[in-house]
Design an enzyme around this catalytic site. Structure first.
Site, PDB file in Angstrom:
ATOM      1  N   ASP A 195      17.750  -2.655 -23.928  1.00 46.30           N
ATOM      2  CA  ASP A 195      16.967  -3.118 -23.835  1.00 46.30           C
ATOM      3  C   ASP A 195      15.709  -2.767 -23.576  1.00 46.30           C
ATOM      4  O   ASP A 195      14.556  -2.908 -23.691  1.00 46.30           O
ATOM      5  CB  ASP A 195      17.887  -4.136 -22.047  1.00 46.30           C
TER       6      ASP A 195
ATOM      7  N   GLU B  13      11.471  -9.411 -21.197  1.00 46.84           N
ATOM      8  CA  GLU B  13      12.661  -9.400 -19.951  1.00 46.84           C
ATOM      9  C   GLU B  13      12.387  -7.895 -19.060  1.00 46.84           C
ATOM     10  O   GLU B  13      12.727  -8.298 -17.584  1.00 46.84           O
ATOM     11  CB  GLU B  13      13.840  -9.582 -20.329  1.00 46.84           C
TER      12      GLU B  13
ATOM     13  N   ASP C  30      11.943  -9.817 -26.155  1.00 46.90           N
ATOM     14  CA  ASP C  30      13.372 -10.576 -25.600  1.00 46.90           C
ATOM     15  C   ASP C  30      13.579  -9.254 -26.609  1.00 46.90           C
ATOM     16  O   ASP C  30      13.805  -9.140 -28.321  1.00 46.90           O
ATOM     17  CB  ASP C  30      13.658 -11.499 -26.108  1.00 46.90           C
TER      18      ASP C  30
ATOM     19  N   ILE D  72      16.633  -6.921 -26.543  1.00 46.47           N
ATOM     20  CA  ILE D  72      18.103  -7.631 -27.174  1.00 46.47           C
ATOM     21  C   ILE D  72      18.430  -8.801 -26.831  1.00 46.47           C
ATOM     22  O   ILE D  72      18.321  -9.007 -25.459  1.00 46.47           O
ATOM     23  CB  ILE D  72      19.314  -7.088 -26.916  1.00 46.47           C
ATOM     24  N   ASP D  73      18.264  -9.952 -27.305  1.00 48.12           N
ATOM     25  CA  ASP D  73      19.483 -11.726 -26.594  1.00 48.12           C
ATOM     26  C   ASP D  73      20.493 -11.254 -27.231  1.00 48.12           C
ATOM     27  O   ASP D  73      21.530 -10.790 -27.881  1.00 48.12           O
ATOM     28  CB  ASP D  73      18.350 -12.370 -27.495  1.00 48.12           C
TER      29      ASP D  73
ATOM     30  N   THR E  50      22.616  -9.838 -24.775  1.00 53.28           N
ATOM     31  CA  THR E  50      23.317  -8.722 -24.694  1.00 53.28           C
ATOM     32  C   THR E  50      24.580  -8.735 -25.002  1.00 53.28           C
ATOM     33  O   THR E  50      25.318  -7.704 -24.611  1.00 53.28           O
ATOM     34  CB  THR E  50      22.533  -8.190 -23.227  1.00 53.28           C
TER      35      THR E  50
ATOM     36  N   ASP F  91      12.762 -16.111 -24.950  1.00 55.47           N
ATOM     37  CA  ASP F  91      13.940 -16.212 -25.342  1.00 55.47           C
ATOM     38  C   ASP F  91      13.272 -17.089 -25.979  1.00 55.47           C
ATOM     39  O   ASP F  91      14.113 -17.076 -27.585  1.00 55.47           O
ATOM     40  CB  ASP F  91      15.160 -17.160 -24.458  1.00 55.47           C
TER      41      ASP F  91
HETATM   42  C1  2IP Z   1      20.481 -14.669 -22.034  1.00 52.79           C
HETATM   43  C2  2IP Z   1      21.641 -14.540 -23.624  1.00 52.79           C
HETATM   44  C3  2IP Z   1      22.783 -15.699 -23.284  1.00 52.79           C
HETATM   45  C4  2IP Z   1      22.086 -17.225 -23.099  1.00 52.79           C
HETATM   46  C5  2IP Z   1      20.446 -17.125 -21.561  1.00 52.79           C
HETATM   47  C6  2IP Z   1      20.739 -16.550 -21.927  1.00 52.79           C
HETATM   48  O1  2IP Z   1      19.764 -13.897 -23.034  1.00 52.79           O
HETATM   49  O2  2IP Z   1      20.880 -15.757 -24.682  1.00 52.79           O
HETATM   50  O3  2IP Z   1      23.291 -16.049 -24.280  1.00 52.79           O
HETATM   51  O4  2IP Z   1      23.284 -17.838 -22.468  1.00 52.79           O
HETATM   52  O5  2IP Z   1      20.750 -18.197 -21.583  1.00 52.79           O
HETATM   53  O6  2IP Z   1      19.071 -16.185 -20.914  1.00 52.79           O
HETATM   54  P1  2IP Z   1      24.583 -19.225 -23.491  1.00 52.79           P
HETATM   55  O7  2IP Z   1      24.923 -17.429 -24.661  1.00 52.79           O
HETATM   56  O8  2IP Z   1      24.923 -19.910 -22.487  1.00 52.79           O
HETATM   57  O9  2IP Z   1      23.267 -19.952 -24.146  1.00 52.79           O
HETATM   58  P2  2IP Z   1      20.401 -12.163 -22.419  1.00 52.79           P
HETATM   59  O10 2IP Z   1      21.472 -11.760 -22.592  1.00 52.79           O
HETATM   60  O11 2IP Z   1      18.372 -11.503 -23.089  1.00 52.79           O
HETATM   61  O12 2IP Z   1      20.310 -12.181 -20.975  1.00 52.79           O
HETATM   62 CA    CA Z   2      17.241 -13.937 -23.119  1.00 51.06          CA
HETATM   63 CA    CA Z   3      17.745  -9.468 -23.573  1.00 49.67          CA
END
Ligand code: 2IP
Ligand code: CA
Ligand code: CA
Length: 376
Positions: free
Chosen positions: A54, A79, A153, A155-156, A158, A298
């Protein structure tokens, strides 16, 4: 503008390659999966490596975009912080160095002296990305970069990235989990108004080549600025039987409240960015999130693309308040330039009131009416 758009798309492509590389190259992949071997040191190391992928991607985007657009330096947020503690307890600053050799040396110390891993990553970081996309070349819109700022972001989703399930069967086109929900998100917003202006979403794990087992990615972009809208995608239609996508941890109260509107068409998926992408692609009519669990990085890129296609993203709490007060015109959309009052750390940039991502205004109105009449 075309230059900035190209720069952000190029940065997202390089990021996607780094994300793919970490899953494809044995020397790097071992670092990701060592968790399964279970010793404490390895656990800690894997923890480090997760963060490193990340942090590294964010630094690469900052470096490449900042080099091309000095006006944006100091206005590129994300992030991650670039401070990184390795498994020996040393605090190191992750950065892209002037030469590939220097970056490899820095990564060598960060990666517990794993030379092959350091060299592979350094090569990917310093690689030139050549874009061949006539649609990008055709964009002619002038937005002064000094008016913009960026949220990244790297990698969303993760968790799904680390877990790495390649084949998860989609339900009506939506994957409940898996690598496909790991996305690179780069959004630009107007520094003074806070409105999202330009978004790039890159899907590094869009398709696995059945012969080579190599991952192929795809990217999407959209621009919405002073009445001009441009995007790599078409606006999807509002379907007669709409569907909503939710986090698997969405509250039972919200799920109950939405049932009368969607019946059995409640879908669940990992990744905030991925759920927003489902709305952009027309796989869902809305993404409703009642909690403050997403952040500016995000939502900025997907929000810009939604606006470019005639949709949007509202702050759920503020929109419900406005709706109840009879102010049903332009509902309050998320903005990106102001930290939340009284919050500290990452929370400053949380979308605290939850959100609704939508493509069609008439559908947003039905969601608002449904949620205001439900006993939440
Ligand atoms: C996270 C990721 C999670 C999401 C959460 C984000 O970001 O997208 O999957 O939760 O809200 O902040 P959910 O999957 O329950 O929607 P990251 O992976 O960058 O920490
Ligand atoms: Ca994210
Ligand atoms: Ca991320």
């Amino acid at each position: 503008m075309a230059a900035l758009l190209k720069s952000l798309v190029g940065a997202s492509e390089k990021s996607a390659r780094i994300a793919q590389l970490c899953r494809q190259e044995e020397a790097l992949f071992q670092l990701l999966i060592e968790e399964k071997t279970g010793t404490d040191k390895n656990k800690k190391f894997v923890q480090d490596f997760k963060t490193l992928a990340d942090v590294l991607i964010q630094e690469v985007i900052k470096h490449d975009v900042g080099k091309e657009f000095p006006e944006l330096r100091g206005h590129i947020g994300g992030e991650e912080s670039n401070q990184f503690e390795n498994s020996l307890g040393e605090t190191l600053v992750v950065q892209v160095c002037a030469t590939q050799q220097d970056t490899a040396s820095l990564l060598f110390t960060i990666l517990d002296r794993n030379q092959p891993a350091a060299e592979l990553l350094a090569a990917a970081i310093h690689q030139e990305v050549a874009l061949q996309d006539p649609a990008l070349d055709a964009v002619a819109l002038a937005i002064p970069p000094e008016r913009l700022a960026i949220w990244i972001d790297p990698i969303d989703s993760t968790n799904q990235y680390i877990r790495g399930q390649a084949r998860v069967a989609p339900i009506d086109g939506i994957c409940p989990s898996g690598l496909c929900s790991a996305l690179v998100l780069i959004g630009a917003y107007d520094r003074s108004s806070g409105d999202p202006v330009l978004g790039v979403i890159n899907e590094p794990f869009f398709r696995e080549d059945p012969l080579t087992h190599r991952w192929q990615g795809v990217y999407h972009w959209g621009i919405s600025y002073q009445g001009t809208s441009l995007a790599s995608l078409h606006r999807p239609p509002l379907r007669p039987e709409p569907c909503v996508v939710l986090s698997s941890s969405e509250t039972p109260a919200i799920q109950r409240a939405l049932r009368p509107l969607y019946g059995e068409r409640l879908r669940f998926a990992s990744g905030a960015g991925y759920k927003m992408l489902c709305v952009i692609l027309g796989l869902a009519e809305a993404y409703v999130l009642s909690e403050g669990s997403t952040f500016k990085w995000d939502s900025c890129a997907p929000h810009a693309i939604l606006r470019a296609l005639g949709g949007g993203m509202v702050d759920l709490e503020a929109a419900l308040q406005a709706w109840r007060a009879g102010q049903r015109g332009a509902l309050p959309e998320l903005t990106y330039n102001q930290p939340a009052a009284g919050a500290v750390g990452a929370e400053r940039w949380a979308n605290r009131g939850g959100l609704v991502a939508f493509m069609h205004r008439e559908h947003l109105e039905v969601v608002m009416a449904t949620l205001t009449t439900a006993a939440l």
